[in-house]
Scaffold this motif. Structure first.
Motif, short mmCIF file in Angstrom:
data_model
loop_
_atom_site.label_atom_id
_atom_site.label_comp_id
_atom_site.label_asym_id
_atom_site.label_seq_id
_atom_site.Cartn_x
_atom_site.Cartn_y
_atom_site.Cartn_z
N GLY A 218 2.86 2.57 0.26
CA GLY A 218 3.64 3.62 -0.17
C GLY A 218 4.23 3.50 -1.78
O GLY A 218 4.95 4.23 -2.31
N VAL A 219 3.84 2.27 -2.25
CA VAL A 219 3.98 1.83 -3.77
C VAL A 219 3.58 3.14 -4.61
O VAL A 219 4.49 3.49 -5.54
CB VAL A 219 3.51 0.43 -3.99
CG1 VAL A 219 3.59 0.18 -5.55
CG2 VAL A 219 3.98 -0.55 -3.24
N PHE A 220 2.35 3.42 -4.67
CA PHE A 220 1.92 4.28 -5.61
C PHE A 220 2.56 5.91 -5.62
O PHE A 220 2.71 6.13 -6.81
CB PHE A 220 0.28 4.26 -5.65
CG PHE A 220 -0.44 3.03 -5.75
CD1 PHE A 220 0.06 2.35 -6.61
CD2 PHE A 220 -1.77 2.96 -5.15
CE1 PHE A 220 -0.57 1.16 -7.05
CE2 PHE A 220 -2.59 1.79 -5.46
CZ PHE A 220 -1.77 0.94 -6.45
N LYS A 221 2.90 6.03 -4.60
CA LYS A 221 3.80 7.21 -4.46
C LYS A 221 4.99 7.46 -4.83
O LYS A 221 5.74 8.48 -5.00
CB LYS A 221 3.41 8.14 -3.14
CG LYS A 221 4.39 7.26 -1.91
CD LYS A 221 4.03 8.18 -0.78
CE LYS A 221 4.86 7.47 0.51
NZ LYS A 221 4.86 8.18 1.90
N ASN A 222 5.45 6.16 -5.16
CA ASN A 222 7.00 5.88 -5.35
C ASN A 222 7.19 5.44 -6.73
O ASN A 222 8.18 5.16 -7.14
CB ASN A 222 7.72 5.14 -4.33
CG ASN A 222 7.90 5.72 -3.23
OD1 ASN A 222 8.89 6.58 -3.14
ND2 ASN A 222 7.31 5.51 -1.88
N ILE A 223 6.16 5.33 -7.44
CA ILE A 223 6.28 4.82 -8.93
C ILE A 223 6.19 6.01 -9.72
O ILE A 223 5.68 7.20 -9.64
CB ILE A 223 5.17 3.81 -9.32
CG1 ILE A 223 4.08 4.29 -8.95
CG2 ILE A 223 5.14 2.54 -8.43
CD1 ILE A 223 2.69 3.46 -9.55
N ALA A 224 6.40 6.02 -11.14
CA ALA A 224 6.48 6.88 -11.97
C ALA A 224 5.23 6.93 -12.90
O ALA A 224 4.98 7.87 -13.58
CB ALA A 224 7.85 6.92 -13.21
N GLY A 225 4.55 5.75 -13.17
CA GLY A 225 3.26 5.62 -13.83
C GLY A 225 2.80 4.33 -13.63
O GLY A 225 3.24 3.49 -13.07
#
Length: 303
Positions: free
Chosen positions: A219-226
C-alpha cells in the motif's frame, strides 16, 4: 525537525554503519573536507572489520550514538555503504538523538538510518555521498548549500515524465533494495503523503520487479504524493532475458495512480548524485513532459 546549519570551522564526525572501508579513501576525503573549511574527526570504529562488516552491531551503534551526544561534533557522515546498517536500528536511542538534532549524511545501505531518523523523530537527514567517496564527489557545492541554509535546485532537465501531475510533501526514500524492508518495520506510515525517491544498482530487473510489486502490495504507492526514480546503475541480467525494461516495470506498478511519476532523476550509484534531504517539504511538478523538484523550505536552522 530541522537540524542546525553547518558553519566554517565546524567538526564533522565520521563512522561506518555498514561495510568496512579503506583508510586511504577516508584520509583523502578528510583532506578534501578540511580544504573546504571544516574539521574532521574519524571515530576509531570506522576502521573496524568483522568479515565484510565494519565491526560488530554493538561497535557501530555505540560509535554513532557516541558521536551524536558530543557537543563538539556538529554533523555525522557515514563512511560507506554496503551491508548491515539495518541491523543496528533496534539499538539506537532515537529519543536521545532527537534532543540533539544534527545533520546525518549518507546513502545506499545507509537508507535505513536516514528513514528511521525521519520515522522516529521527523528529523531531517541527507541522502548524499558516503564519506569515502567525498574526495571524488562532483556535486559537493549543492550538498554544502543544503547544509548551510540555501535551497539549491535539483536539475531535472533529463527526467522522463511517466505520469503527469503535481505534488507537495516531505522527501523520503533512497535505495530500493533497503527501502523495501522499511514499511511496516519502522513506526507509523512514515511514507504517507511523501514524495518517494528510489534508486538502486547491481541487481537484476526481475528482482526490481518483485521489489516494486512488494511496495505496491504493502500500500506504499497508493499512499504517497509522488514518485521520483533515479538511476538504476549497472542493471544485471543472467539466464533467460527478462524482457521488461525498468520503464515497463515502473509504468506497470504505478498504473492508475493519480500522482506524478518521473524517472531519470539525477541521483544514484553512477556519476551523478545530487543530495535529497529526507524529511524536507518539497514540490514535484511533472507537466507537459517537463519535470521539476524544488524544496519548499530550508533544511536547517540558524543559517
Amino acid at each position: 525537525m530541522k537540524v542546525p546549519a553547518l558553519k566554517p570551522g565546524d567538526t564533522i564526525g565520521v563512522m561506518a554503519p555498514s561495510s568496512f572501508v579503506e583508510k586511504s579513501d577516508i584520509e583523502k576525503s578528510a583532506a578534501f573536507l578540511e580544504s573546504r573549511g571544516y574539521k574532521v574527526f574519524v571515530h576509531p570504529q570506522t576502521y573496524e572489520r568483522q568479515n565484510q562488516s565494519a565491526g560488530t552491531h554493538l561497535q557501530k551503534s555505540l560509535a554513532l550514538q557516541g558521536l551524536w551526544q558530543r557537543d563538539d561534533i556538529k554533523a555525522i557522515w557515514a563512511a560507506g555503504g554496503g551491508n548491515r546498517s539495518l541491523h543496528i536500528l533496534d539499538a539506537l536511542n532515537f529519543d536521545a538523538m532527537a534532543k540533539k538534532p544534527k545533520p546525518f549524511i549518507g546513502f545506499s545501505d545507509v537508507t535505513s538510518i536516514l528513514n528511521a531518523l525521519y520515522a522516529h523523530t521527523k528529523m531531517v537527514s541527507f541522502h548524499g555521498p558516503v564519506f569515502k567517496n567525498l574526495h571524488k564527489y562532483t556535486e559537493f557545492d549543492h550538498l554544502n548549500d543544503l547544509l548551510t541554509g540555501k535551497k539549491p535546485s535539483c536539475p531535472m532537465e533529463n527526467a522522463l515524465v511517466i505520469n503527469p501531475g503535481q505534488a507537495q510533501g516531505p522527501l523520503v526514500g533512497g535505495n530500493l533494495s533497503i527501502f523495501q524492508y522499511l514499511p511496516q518495520t519502522l513506526p507509523g506510515n512514515f511514507y504517507e503523503g511523501a514524495i518517494l525517491f528510489l534508486e538502486d544498482c547491481f541487481e537484476e530487473l526481475s528482482r526490481f520487479d518483485k521489489m516494486f510489486l512488494h511496495l505496491k502490495r504493502l500500500g506504499v504507492f497508493k499512499n504517497i504524493a509522488g514518485l521520483v526514480i533515479g538511476e538504476f546503475h549497472k542493471i544485471q541480467e543472467s539466464g533467460t532475458p527478462f524482457g521488461f525494461t525498468l520503464e515497463d516495470i515502473v509504468r506497470e506498478h504505478t498504473e492508475g495512480l493519480n500522482i506524478p511519476v518521473v524517472m531519470n532523476a539525477p541521483f544514484g550509484h553512477g556519476k551523478t548524485l545530487y543530495t535529497f534531504p529526507v524529511g524536507v517539504n518539497s514540490a514535484l511538478k511533472a507537466l507537459n513532459n517537463v519535470a521539476s523538484l524544488e524544496l519548499s523550505e530550508s533544511c536547517v536552522t540558524g543559517a
